[in-house]
Design an enzyme around this catalytic site. Structure first.
Site, PDB file in Angstrom:
ATOM      1  N   GLN A  37       0.830  -1.208   0.000  1.00  0.00           N
ATOM      2  CA  GLN A  37       0.000   0.000   0.000  1.00  0.00           C
ATOM      3  C   GLN A  37       0.866   1.261   0.000  1.00  0.00           C
ATOM      4  O   GLN A  37       0.604   2.221  -0.730  1.00  0.00           O
ATOM      5  CB  GLN A  37      -0.912   0.010   1.222  1.00  0.00           C
ATOM      6  CG  GLN A  37      -1.896  -1.137   1.286  1.00  0.00           C
ATOM      7  CD  GLN A  37      -2.668  -1.138   2.592  1.00  0.00           C
ATOM      8  OE1 GLN A  37      -3.425  -0.230   2.883  1.00  0.00           O
ATOM      9  NE2 GLN A  37      -2.459  -2.176   3.388  1.00  0.00           N
ATOM     10  N   HIS A  41       2.305   5.267  -3.089  1.00  0.00           N
ATOM     11  CA  HIS A  41       2.559   6.701  -2.945  1.00  0.00           C
ATOM     12  C   HIS A  41       3.992   6.954  -3.424  1.00  0.00           C
ATOM     13  O   HIS A  41       4.934   6.981  -2.643  1.00  0.00           O
ATOM     14  CB  HIS A  41       2.384   7.123  -1.483  1.00  0.00           C
ATOM     15  CG  HIS A  41       1.001   6.902  -0.968  1.00  0.00           C
ATOM     16  ND1 HIS A  41       0.033   7.880  -0.967  1.00  0.00           N
ATOM     17  CD2 HIS A  41       0.416   5.799  -0.441  1.00  0.00           C
ATOM     18  CE1 HIS A  41      -1.083   7.403  -0.463  1.00  0.00           C
ATOM     19  NE2 HIS A  41      -0.883   6.136  -0.132  1.00  0.00           N
ATOM     20  N   ARG A  42       4.161   7.137  -4.719  1.00  0.00           N
ATOM     21  CA  ARG A  42       5.503   7.169  -5.303  1.00  0.00           C
ATOM     22  C   ARG A  42       6.068   8.575  -5.469  1.00  0.00           C
ATOM     23  O   ARG A  42       7.270   8.777  -5.356  1.00  0.00           O
ATOM     24  CB  ARG A  42       5.480   6.461  -6.665  1.00  0.00           C
ATOM     25  CG  ARG A  42       5.175   4.967  -6.566  1.00  0.00           C
ATOM     26  CD  ARG A  42       5.191   4.297  -7.923  1.00  0.00           C
ATOM     27  NE  ARG A  42       4.117   4.780  -8.793  1.00  0.00           N
ATOM     28  CZ  ARG A  42       2.874   4.319  -8.758  1.00  0.00           C
ATOM     29  NH1 ARG A  42       2.539   3.381  -7.894  1.00  0.00           N
ATOM     30  NH2 ARG A  42       1.961   4.787  -9.589  1.00  0.00           N
ATOM     31  N   SER A  52      15.380  -6.806   1.682  1.00  0.00           N
ATOM     32  CA  SER A  52      15.147  -7.729   0.573  1.00  0.00           C
ATOM     33  C   SER A  52      14.885  -9.147   1.073  1.00  0.00           C
ATOM     34  O   SER A  52      15.632  -9.670   1.905  1.00  0.00           O
ATOM     35  CB  SER A  52      16.369  -7.743  -0.349  1.00  0.00           C
ATOM     36  OG  SER A  52      16.258  -8.762  -1.311  1.00  0.00           O
ATOM     37  N   GLN A  53      13.835  -9.778   0.541  1.00  0.00           N
ATOM     38  CA  GLN A  53      13.600 -11.189   0.826  1.00  0.00           C
ATOM     39  C   GLN A  53      14.417 -12.080  -0.102  1.00  0.00           C
ATOM     40  O   GLN A  53      14.430 -13.294   0.066  1.00  0.00           O
ATOM     41  CB  GLN A  53      12.112 -11.523   0.674  1.00  0.00           C
ATOM     42  CG  GLN A  53      11.238 -10.943   1.775  1.00  0.00           C
ATOM     43  CD  GLN A  53       9.780 -11.344   1.619  1.00  0.00           C
ATOM     44  OE1 GLN A  53       9.316 -11.634   0.518  1.00  0.00           O
ATOM     45  NE2 GLN A  53       9.060 -11.334   2.720  1.00  0.00           N
ATOM     46  N   ARG A  90      10.873 -17.590  -0.949  1.00  0.00           N
ATOM     47  CA  ARG A  90      10.082 -16.502  -0.378  1.00  0.00           C
ATOM     48  C   ARG A  90       8.649 -16.482  -0.900  1.00  0.00           C
ATOM     49  O   ARG A  90       7.787 -15.805  -0.337  1.00  0.00           O
ATOM     50  CB  ARG A  90      10.737 -15.157  -0.663  1.00  0.00           C
ATOM     51  CG  ARG A  90      10.819 -14.809  -2.146  1.00  0.00           C
ATOM     52  CD  ARG A  90      11.464 -13.468  -2.391  1.00  0.00           C
ATOM     53  NE  ARG A  90      11.808 -13.295  -3.804  1.00  0.00           N
ATOM     54  CZ  ARG A  90      12.213 -12.157  -4.339  1.00  0.00           C
ATOM     55  NH1 ARG A  90      12.311 -11.075  -3.582  1.00  0.00           N
ATOM     56  NH2 ARG A  90      12.533 -12.082  -5.617  1.00  0.00           N
ATOM     57  N   ARG A 104       5.500  18.021   1.201  1.00  0.00           N
ATOM     58  CA  ARG A 104       4.285  17.981   0.383  1.00  0.00           C
ATOM     59  C   ARG A 104       3.776  16.553   0.238  1.00  0.00           C
ATOM     60  O   ARG A 104       2.560  16.293   0.375  1.00  0.00           O
ATOM     61  CB  ARG A 104       4.570  18.574  -0.996  1.00  0.00           C
ATOM     62  CG  ARG A 104       3.359  18.639  -1.908  1.00  0.00           C
ATOM     63  CD  ARG A 104       3.761  19.099  -3.299  1.00  0.00           C
ATOM     64  NE  ARG A 104       2.608  19.420  -4.128  1.00  0.00           N
ATOM     65  CZ  ARG A 104       2.691  19.838  -5.384  1.00  0.00           C
ATOM     66  NH1 ARG A 104       3.877  20.000  -5.946  1.00  0.00           N
ATOM     67  NH2 ARG A 104       1.598  20.110  -6.075  1.00  0.00           N
ATOM     68  N   ARG A 128      -4.407   8.662   4.078  1.00  0.00           N
ATOM     69  CA  ARG A 128      -4.285   7.470   4.919  1.00  0.00           C
ATOM     70  C   ARG A 128      -4.563   7.720   6.405  1.00  0.00           C
ATOM     71  O   ARG A 128      -4.465   6.786   7.204  1.00  0.00           O
ATOM     72  CB  ARG A 128      -2.872   6.889   4.776  1.00  0.00           C
ATOM     73  CG  ARG A 128      -2.516   6.466   3.356  1.00  0.00           C
ATOM     74  CD  ARG A 128      -3.340   5.281   2.885  1.00  0.00           C
ATOM     75  NE  ARG A 128      -2.870   4.786   1.586  1.00  0.00           N
ATOM     76  CZ  ARG A 128      -3.305   3.666   1.020  1.00  0.00           C
ATOM     77  NH1 ARG A 128      -4.231   2.936   1.621  1.00  0.00           N
ATOM     78  NH2 ARG A 128      -2.830   3.287  -0.163  1.00  0.00           N
TER      79      ARG A 128
END
Length: 243
Positions: free
Chosen positions: A109, A113-114, A123-124, A181, A199, A208
Site C-alpha cells: 500500500q 505513494h511514489r 530484501s527477501q 520466499r 508535500r 491514509r
C-alpha cells in the site's frame, strides 16, 4: 520467528548550512521554516534566495500573524501557501525515517505513494529467513482485528508457523531464498528507510489518516509519521490537521 510491532524513527530532516548574524537569535524559527520562507518568497521577491531570510526574516519571523490566527507572519504566509495549493514550495523540506516491523501488506500500500517518496526495503531475496539463519526466521505482524480473539489468534499463529516450516523445507531442498520466499505471507514483517518531502507526507497523511477508510496498520503509520515530523518541525502540525 516472532510477532512484532511497528516502530518509526525520524533519522534526518532538512537543516540549514548558512550562518546568520547573531541579531537573528532573537527570532524564533526552525531550519525548516527558514528553508520554506526562502522557497516561498523566492517566487515573489526581487531578492536572491540566499538573501531572503537576512533581508525579509524580520518582517515575517519578527511580527505577529496579520490574518488573526496564531504565530508569526511567516506562519500566516505558510498557511496561505498551503491553502492556495501552492505546495510545491514545501518539497524543499525532506524527512528520512527508519520504519521497522511493518507487514508486506502495508508495504504494497505504501509504495503506491511514489511521487515525492524514496524507499530502501529489506530484501527477501538477499536476506535469508530460515529458522537457522541470522534472522531467526520471519517475524510477522498480526492484524489489529485478529488481536483479542483467542481462536483467531491461534489460527493466525499456526498459519505463520506452517509458512515458516514450508520456507525452511524448501531451503533444505536446495531452493534459493528468492524462490522460497514465494510461500511467505503478506503478514511477513519487513524494514525500510523512507524519505519524503513535506508535500508528499501531507498528501499521504490526507489519504491514509484515521477515518479515511484505510487499513488499521497504514493509518497507524500515517499517525507515526505525523508525530515524527511535527516533533521536528512543530509549525507543520496545523497542515497535517487540515490535510
Amino acid at each position: 520467528m516472532a510477532q512484532t510491532e511497528m516502530n518509526v524513527t525520524l533519522m534526518a530532516h532538512t537543516q540549514t548550512t548558512w550562518q546568520l548574524d547573531s541579531e537573528w537569535d532573537k527570532y524564533k524559527y526552525s531550519d525548516g521554516q527558514a528553508v520554506a520562507l526562502s522557497a516561498i518568497r523566492t517566487c515573489y521577491s526581487p531578492n536572491k534566495p540566499s538573501e531572503i531570510v537576512a533581508k525579509e526574516g524580520g518582517k515575517y519571523f519578527g511580527k505577529s500573524a496579520t490574518d488573526g490566527e496564531d504565530g508569526t507572519d511567516a506562519d500566516r504566509l505558510m498557511r496561505m501557501i498551503v491553502r492556495s495549493g501552492h505546495t510545491s514550495t514545501l518539497e524543499h523540506l525532506s524527512f528520512t525515517f527508519a520504519i521497522e516491523g511493518v507487514s508486506r501488506a502495508l508495504l504494497s500500500q505504501l509504495t503506491r505513494h511514489r511521487v515525492g517518496f524514496s524507499f530502501s526495503v529489506q530484501s527477501q531475496r538477499y536476506v535469508k529467513f530460515g529458522s537457522e539463519n541470522k534472522s531467526g526466521g520471519m517475524d510477522y505482524v498480526m492484524p489489529d482485528s485478529v488481536k483479542g480473539h483467542p481462536d483467531a489468534e491461534d489460527t493466525f499463529r499456526q498459519f505463520m508457523k506452517e509458512a515458516q516450516d514450508y520456507y525452511d523445507c524448501l531451503r533444505e531442498d536446495g531452493i534459493s531464498s528468492e524462490d522460497a520466499r514465494a510461500v511467505l505471507p503478506n503478514a511477513t514483517a519487513t524494514n525500510l528507510v523512507l524519505t519524503g518531502n513535506l508535500r508528499a507526507l501531507l498528501d499521504f497523511y490526507g489519504k491514509r489518516r484515521k477515518g479515511r477508510g484505510g487499513q488499521h496498520e497504514i493509518t497507524e503509520l500515517a499517525e507515526a509519521l505525523r508525530r515524527e515530523v511535527t516533533a521536528a518541525e512543530p509549525w507543520t502540525d496545523a497542515f497535517f490537521e487540515e490535510a
